[in-house]
Design an enzyme around this catalytic site. Structure first.
Site, PDB file in Angstrom:
ATOM      1  N   HIS A 110       0.859  -1.189   0.000  1.00 23.90           N
ATOM      2  CA  HIS A 110       0.000   0.000   0.000  1.00 23.90           C
ATOM      3  C   HIS A 110       0.900   1.245   0.000  1.00 23.90           C
ATOM      4  O   HIS A 110       1.866   1.305   0.758  1.00 23.90           O
ATOM      5  CB  HIS A 110      -0.918  -0.004   1.223  1.00 23.90           C
ATOM      6  CG  HIS A 110      -1.848   1.163   1.226  1.00 23.90           C
ATOM      7  ND1 HIS A 110      -2.968   1.214   0.419  1.00 23.90           N
ATOM      8  CD2 HIS A 110      -1.784   2.352   1.873  1.00 23.90           C
ATOM      9  CE1 HIS A 110      -3.572   2.378   0.586  1.00 23.90           C
ATOM     10  NE2 HIS A 110      -2.868   3.092   1.465  1.00 23.90           N
ATOM     11  N   GLU A 181       8.389   1.348  -2.403  1.00 28.46           N
ATOM     12  CA  GLU A 181       7.657   0.147  -2.831  1.00 28.46           C
ATOM     13  C   GLU A 181       8.540  -0.904  -3.506  1.00 28.46           C
ATOM     14  O   GLU A 181       8.475  -2.085  -3.178  1.00 28.46           O
ATOM     15  CB  GLU A 181       6.534   0.542  -3.796  1.00 28.46           C
ATOM     16  CG  GLU A 181       5.468   1.388  -3.136  1.00 28.46           C
ATOM     17  CD  GLU A 181       4.289   1.631  -4.054  1.00 28.46           C
ATOM     18  OE1 GLU A 181       3.817   0.688  -4.690  1.00 28.46           O
ATOM     19  OE2 GLU A 181       3.845   2.790  -4.133  1.00 28.46           O
TER      20      GLU A 181
HETATM   21  C1  GAR Z   1       1.201   1.060  -6.400  1.00 26.69           C
HETATM   22  O1  GAR Z   1       1.556   2.346  -5.981  1.00 26.69           O
HETATM   23  C2  GAR Z   1       0.584   0.276  -5.266  1.00 26.69           C
HETATM   24  O2  GAR Z   1       1.170   0.548  -4.027  1.00 26.69           O
HETATM   25  C3  GAR Z   1      -0.833   0.774  -5.303  1.00 26.69           C
HETATM   26  O3  GAR Z   1      -1.147   0.831  -6.678  1.00 26.69           O
HETATM   27  C4  GAR Z   1       0.056   1.123  -7.420  1.00 26.69           C
HETATM   28  C5  GAR Z   1       0.211   0.101  -8.512  1.00 26.69           C
HETATM   29  O4  GAR Z   1       1.307   0.398  -9.332  1.00 26.69           O
HETATM   30  N1  GAR Z   1      -1.716  -0.088  -4.573  1.00 26.69           N
HETATM   31  C6  GAR Z   1      -2.762   0.367  -3.875  1.00 26.69           C
HETATM   32  O5  GAR Z   1      -3.094   1.531  -3.859  1.00 26.69           O
HETATM   33  C7  GAR Z   1      -3.531  -0.700  -3.097  1.00 26.69           C
HETATM   34  N2  GAR Z   1      -4.388  -0.102  -2.137  1.00 26.69           N
HETATM   35  P1  GAR Z   1       1.971  -0.714 -10.252  1.00 26.69           P
HETATM   36  O6  GAR Z   1       0.848  -1.397 -11.033  1.00 26.69           O
HETATM   37  O7  GAR Z   1       2.884   0.067 -11.162  1.00 26.69           O
HETATM   38  O8  GAR Z   1       2.707  -1.689  -9.366  1.00 26.69           O
END
Ligand code: GAR
Length: 207
Positions: A110, A181
């Protein structure tokens, strides 16, 4: 060998970080069995394909109602029977029956420091918009186990990231990904794959 299924909805940069970390040995003892997306157009599916990993579409839109999707999704996971399900930007709520069947075997990334800026309505870019709206000076990312709540399961790891004065949501999102992340999620998977994590009394302990 930890067999994982990665669930995605969009760009898949966190999926890419996992695949790269497996390739360069930052994550060991781990194999990605399949990538599941709720979105046929997700770039993450192309990333999986480029890596020779099977991609599966599981979208609530393809089912009569949410209960039918929840059942089919859970059955698919039970059939695949991964050791760990990794939610890497997966924007669909995990069915309760699946949480029960995979207790402490589902992790989520998250893009904030839980319990701030999380819960219903806080996902993707929206999280960073709210951080900027509130004028917070520090944000970050959290990897946690998934329970029946929304962003409420035991916290595995967190990393703080400073907000800069002129940040836009997009600029902040990118910094949180780069500084937190893409490091935290591979690290957590490696820790799980190598038996360094236990859950006791609803909290994660490192052993
Ligand atoms: C990321 O920032 C992840 O942390 C977020 O969505 C994005 C996906 O990016 N997740 C959430 O918000 C879950 N609540 P990505 O597809 O490039 O990995």
């Amino acid at each position: 060998m930890l067999r994982i299924v990665v669930c995605v909805s969009g760009g898949g940069t966190n999926l890419q970080a996992i695949l790269d970390a497996i390739d360069n040995g930052t994550i060991t003892n781990t194999q990605v069995m399949a990538v599941v997306s709720n979105n046929a157009g997700a770039k993450a599916l192309t990333r999986a394909e480029n890596h020779g990993i099977p991609g599966l579409l599981m979208s609530p839109k393809e089912y009569a109602d949410r209960a039918a999707f929840d059942q089919a999704f859970t059955e698919k996971m039970v059939e695949l029977n991964p050791d760990l399900i990794v939610l890497a930007g997966f924007l669909v709520k995990i069915p309760e029956q699946m949480v029960e069947k995979f207790s402490n075997r589902i992790v989520n990334i998250h893009p904030s420091l839980i319990p701030s800026f999380c819960g219903v309505g806080y996902y993707g870019l929206k999280v960073h918009e709210k951080v900027l709206e509130r004028g917070a000076k520090v944000t970050g990312a959290t990897v946690h186990f998934v329970n029946e709540g929304m962003d409420e399961g035991p916290i595995i790891a967190q990393k703080a990231v400073y907000v800069q004065q002129d940040d836009t949501p997009e600029v902040l999102q990118r910094r949180v990904m780069e500084e937190a992340e893409w490091i935290l999620l591979p690290q957590a998977i490696d820790d799980i794959a190598n038996g360094r994590i236990v859950v006791a009394d609803g909290k994660v302990r490192y052993i």
